[in-house]
Design a protein around this motif. Structure first.
Motif, short mmCIF file in Angstrom:
data_model
loop_
_atom_site.label_atom_id
_atom_site.label_comp_id
_atom_site.label_asym_id
_atom_site.label_seq_id
_atom_site.Cartn_x
_atom_site.Cartn_y
_atom_site.Cartn_z
N LEU A 121 48.99 37.76 48.68
CA LEU A 121 49.58 38.35 47.47
C LEU A 121 51.10 38.28 47.47
O LEU A 121 51.73 38.34 46.41
CB LEU A 121 49.13 39.81 47.34
CG LEU A 121 47.65 40.05 47.08
CD1 LEU A 121 47.33 41.54 47.09
CD2 LEU A 121 47.23 39.43 45.75
N ALA A 122 51.70 38.19 48.66
CA ALA A 122 53.15 38.17 48.75
C ALA A 122 53.74 36.83 48.34
O ALA A 122 54.96 36.71 48.18
CB ALA A 122 53.58 38.50 50.18
N GLY A 123 52.91 35.83 48.15
CA GLY A 123 53.42 34.52 47.75
C GLY A 123 54.02 34.56 46.36
O GLY A 123 53.61 35.34 45.50
N PRO A 124 55.01 33.72 46.09
CA PRO A 124 55.68 33.73 44.78
C PRO A 124 54.76 33.31 43.65
O PRO A 124 53.98 32.37 43.79
CB PRO A 124 56.83 32.73 44.97
CG PRO A 124 56.36 31.83 46.08
CD PRO A 124 55.55 32.69 46.98
N ALA A 130 43.18 42.60 39.62
CA ALA A 130 42.21 43.65 39.96
C ALA A 130 41.88 43.53 41.43
O ALA A 130 41.98 42.45 42.02
CB ALA A 130 40.95 43.52 39.11
N VAL A 131 41.49 44.65 42.03
CA VAL A 131 41.06 44.63 43.42
C VAL A 131 39.94 45.63 43.61
O VAL A 131 39.97 46.73 43.05
CB VAL A 131 42.23 44.91 44.39
CG1 VAL A 131 42.80 46.30 44.17
CG2 VAL A 131 41.79 44.72 45.84
N ASP A 132 38.92 45.24 44.34
CA ASP A 132 37.82 46.12 44.74
C ASP A 132 37.89 46.27 46.26
O ASP A 132 37.65 45.31 47.00
CB ASP A 132 36.46 45.55 44.33
CG ASP A 132 36.24 45.61 42.83
OD1 ASP A 132 36.70 46.58 42.21
OD2 ASP A 132 35.60 44.69 42.29
N ALA A 148 39.55 40.49 45.30
CA ALA A 148 40.72 40.55 44.42
C ALA A 148 40.64 39.45 43.38
O ALA A 148 40.14 38.35 43.67
CB ALA A 148 42.01 40.42 45.23
N VAL A 149 41.11 39.74 42.18
CA VAL A 149 41.22 38.74 41.13
C VAL A 149 42.71 38.45 40.94
O VAL A 149 43.49 39.36 40.65
CB VAL A 149 40.60 39.21 39.80
CG1 VAL A 149 40.78 38.14 38.72
CG2 VAL A 149 39.11 39.52 39.99
N LEU A 150 43.09 37.20 41.15
CA LEU A 150 44.49 36.81 41.09
C LEU A 150 44.73 35.89 39.90
O LEU A 150 43.85 35.13 39.49
CB LEU A 150 44.91 36.07 42.36
CG LEU A 150 44.61 36.71 43.71
CD1 LEU A 150 45.19 35.86 44.82
CD2 LEU A 150 45.15 38.12 43.78
N ALA A 151 45.93 35.97 39.36
CA ALA A 151 46.40 34.99 38.39
C ALA A 151 47.38 34.08 39.12
O ALA A 151 48.43 34.55 39.60
CB ALA A 151 47.09 35.68 37.21
N THR A 164 42.87 32.41 36.50
CA THR A 164 42.37 33.42 37.43
C THR A 164 41.46 32.81 38.49
O THR A 164 40.77 31.81 38.25
CB THR A 164 41.59 34.52 36.68
OG1 THR A 164 40.47 33.94 36.00
CG2 THR A 164 42.48 35.23 35.68
N VAL A 165 41.47 33.45 39.64
CA VAL A 165 40.59 33.06 40.73
C VAL A 165 40.23 34.33 41.50
O VAL A 165 41.06 35.21 41.68
CB VAL A 165 41.27 32.02 41.66
CG1 VAL A 165 42.53 32.58 42.30
CG2 VAL A 165 40.30 31.53 42.72
N GLU A 166 38.98 34.44 41.92
CA GLU A 166 38.55 35.57 42.73
C GLU A 166 38.72 35.22 44.20
O GLU A 166 38.36 34.12 44.64
CB GLU A 166 37.07 35.90 42.46
CG GLU A 166 36.57 37.07 43.28
CD GLU A 166 35.10 37.38 43.04
OE1 GLU A 166 34.54 38.22 43.75
OE2 GLU A 166 34.50 36.74 42.14
N VAL A 167 39.29 36.14 44.96
CA VAL A 167 39.47 35.95 46.40
C VAL A 167 38.66 37.02 47.12
O VAL A 167 38.81 38.21 46.85
CB VAL A 167 40.95 36.03 46.81
CG1 VAL A 167 41.10 35.94 48.32
CG2 VAL A 167 41.75 34.91 46.13
#
Length: 223
Positions: A121-124, A130-132, A148-151, A164-167
C-alpha cells in the motif's frame, strides 16, 4: 382455422427475445473489463516484485512464498452482475463487479501478513478502496487473511487511469485450508462446514505457534 385467442395472448405476453445489439455491447464490455483487469494484475505483480526485493534487501529474507493471480471468466462476471441486479448492463458491470481480478500473496509467517500488505500500500499511486481484516474479525467460514481492494494506476488506450484489483494476503497453512474450502459447493451440509470452521481455528493456532517458534529460533541465533 383461426387460432384461439388465448394462444395469441400467451404468445404476445411471453418473454421478449434478447436484443442482439445489447448482447453484443455486453460481450464487448465484458471483454474490455477483463482486458483492463489484466492490466491491473500486471501492475500489481510488478509492485509485489518490488516489495519482495526491498524486503530481501532490508531483512535478508523474502516473506512471500508464492504469488498467484486470477481474472474472472466472462460467465463469472455476468453471474456476479446478475447477483447484484436483475439485468446486467455495461454500466452495471463497471459499477458493481469490483473483484474481476485478484492477486494472492502466500506468506510464510502470520506475523508477515500486515507488513507485506502495508509495504504494498505504501507504493506510489495505489489507493486503498476497502479492506477486510479477517485476522481480527474472522468471517463465518473461519478464514484468517487480509483482503484489500486497491485502485492501481494503469496505462489505458485513452490515457492514464486506475483499475481495481483484489489483493489477498494469507499464510501457507491458511492457503492449504482455503483450497479445501473452495472445493465445497453451496449445498455442502452444515456438519461439513462446522468441521471446516474448526479446522480454520486449529490452522490459526498452528500459525501462531509456528510464529513463536520462529521468534525463539531467531533469539537463540542472536545469543
Amino acid at each position: 382455422m383461426d387460432r384461439p385467442a388465448s394462444a395469441g395472448a400467451e404468445r404476445a405476453t411471453g418473454p421478449a427475445a434478447p436484443d442482439p445489439a445489447a448482447s453484443l455491447r455486453l460481450r464487448g464490455e465484458v471483454a474490455l473489463l477483463r482486458s483492463d483487469a489484466r492490466l491491473a494484475v500486471d501492475e500489481t505483480l510488478r509492485r509485489v516484485a518490488a516489495v519482495r526485493a526491498r524486503l530481501v534487501e532490508l531483512h535478508g529474507t523474502d516473506p512471500v512464498e508464492r504469488v498467484a493471480w486470477w481474472v474472472r471468466s466472462p460467465e463469472s462476471i455476468v453471474a456476479a452482475a446478475l447477483r447484484r441486479g436483475p439485468e446486467p448492463s455495461p454500466g452495471a458491470l463497471r459499477r458493481g463487479v469490483t473483484d474481476v481480478a485478484g492477486v494472492r500473496l502466500v506468506c510464510t509467517s502470520r506475523g508477515d501478513l500486515r507488513p507485506v500488505l502495508g509495504a504494498l500500500l505504501a507504493g506510489p499511486g495505489a489507493g486503498l478502496l476497502a479492506v477486510d481484516d479477517h485476522l481480527a474479525h474472522p468471517p463465518a467460514s473461519g478464514c484468517r487473511a487480509l483482503h484489500a481492494v486497491l485502485a492501481v494506476p494503469v496505462a489505458l488506450p485513452g490515457g492514464p487511469g486506475t483499475r481495481t484489483v483484489e489483493v489477498q494476503v494469507l499464510t501457507a497453512v491458511m492457503d492449504a485450508w482455503d483450497a479445501v474450502r473452495r472445493s465445497l459447493d453451496d449445498h455442502a451440509p452444515e456438519d461439513l462446514r462446522a468441521r471446516l470452521r474448526s479446522a480454520a481455528d486449529r490452522a490459526d493456532r498452528l500459525d501462531r505457534q509456528l510464529d513463536r517458534i520462529r521468534a525463539d529460533v531467531a533469539a537463540r541465533g542472536g545469543e
